[in-house]
Design a protein around this motif. Structure first.
Motif, short mmCIF file in Angstrom:
data_model
loop_
_atom_site.label_atom_id
_atom_site.label_comp_id
_atom_site.label_asym_id
_atom_site.label_seq_id
_atom_site.Cartn_x
_atom_site.Cartn_y
_atom_site.Cartn_z
N ASP A 20 0.24 11.56 -8.71
CA ASP A 20 -0.43 10.40 -9.31
C ASP A 20 0.61 9.52 -10.01
OD1 ASP A 20 -2.51 8.77 -10.07
OD2 ASP A 20 -2.96 9.92 -11.87
N PHE A 35 -7.24 13.07 5.66
CA PHE A 35 -6.75 12.04 4.74
C PHE A 35 -6.19 10.87 5.52
CE2 PHE A 35 -2.94 10.33 2.56
CZ PHE A 35 -3.57 9.72 1.49
N SER A 89 0.89 -1.15 0.00
CA SER A 89 0.00 0.00 0.00
C SER A 89 0.93 1.20 0.00
CB SER A 89 -0.89 0.03 1.24
OG SER A 89 -1.77 -1.07 1.23
N GLU A 148 -1.70 -0.90 -4.09
CA GLU A 148 -2.83 -0.10 -3.64
C GLU A 148 -2.28 1.30 -3.37
OE1 GLU A 148 -5.98 -0.96 -0.45
OE2 GLU A 148 -4.91 -2.84 -0.80
N TYR A 149 -2.67 2.27 -4.19
CA TYR A 149 -2.09 3.61 -4.09
C TYR A 149 -3.11 4.62 -3.60
CZ TYR A 149 0.56 7.77 -5.23
OH TYR A 149 1.22 8.96 -5.15
N TYR A 150 -2.70 5.42 -2.64
CA TYR A 150 -3.53 6.47 -2.08
C TYR A 150 -2.82 7.81 -2.28
CZ TYR A 150 -5.64 2.45 0.10
OH TYR A 150 -6.24 1.24 0.30
N ARG A 151 -3.48 8.69 -3.03
CA ARG A 151 -2.89 10.00 -3.30
C ARG A 151 -3.38 10.99 -2.25
NH1 ARG A 151 -3.67 13.85 -8.52
NH2 ARG A 151 -2.06 15.34 -7.92
N ILE A 201 1.51 5.53 -0.36
CA ILE A 201 0.92 6.85 -0.16
C ILE A 201 1.87 7.89 -0.72
CG2 ILE A 201 0.18 8.52 1.58
CD1 ILE A 201 -0.13 5.61 3.20
N ASN A 203 -8.70 8.56 7.31
CA ASN A 203 -9.52 7.72 6.44
C ASN A 203 -8.75 6.64 5.70
OD1 ASN A 203 -12.15 8.86 6.89
ND2 ASN A 203 -11.37 10.70 5.92
N LEU A 204 -7.45 6.53 5.93
CA LEU A 204 -6.68 5.49 5.27
C LEU A 204 -6.99 4.13 5.87
CD1 LEU A 204 -3.10 6.96 4.84
CD2 LEU A 204 -4.69 6.33 3.05
#
Length: 66
Positions: A35, A56, A29, A45-48, A31, A59-60
């Motif tokens: 992008d 932010f 995962s 699994e990428y969270y920008r 972060i 909510n991860l």
């Protein structure tokens, strides 16, 4: 195989680390603030977002991380 979170994944060092860990068979995962479309292609699994943004970070999904 471990489940690993990488912060700063969109930077030069972060991208190198993510790619290396994926090649080694780990679930990643990631972060980052930019992008990175390549990550989706390799199963990351990428969270920008920005780690300084409390909403932010709150909510991860951080379940099942080794």
């Amino acid at each position: 195989m471990k489940n690993i979170v990488i912060f700063g994944a969109s930077g030069n060092s972060g991208q190198y680390i993510v790619n290396k860990l994926v090649k080694d068979g780990h679930n990643i995962s990631a972060i980052g603030r930019s992008d990175i479309k390549h990550f989706k292609k390799i199963g990351v699994e990428y969270y920008r977002g920005d780690i300084q943004d409390k909403a932010f970070m709150d909510n991860l999904p951080m379940n099942n991380i080794d």
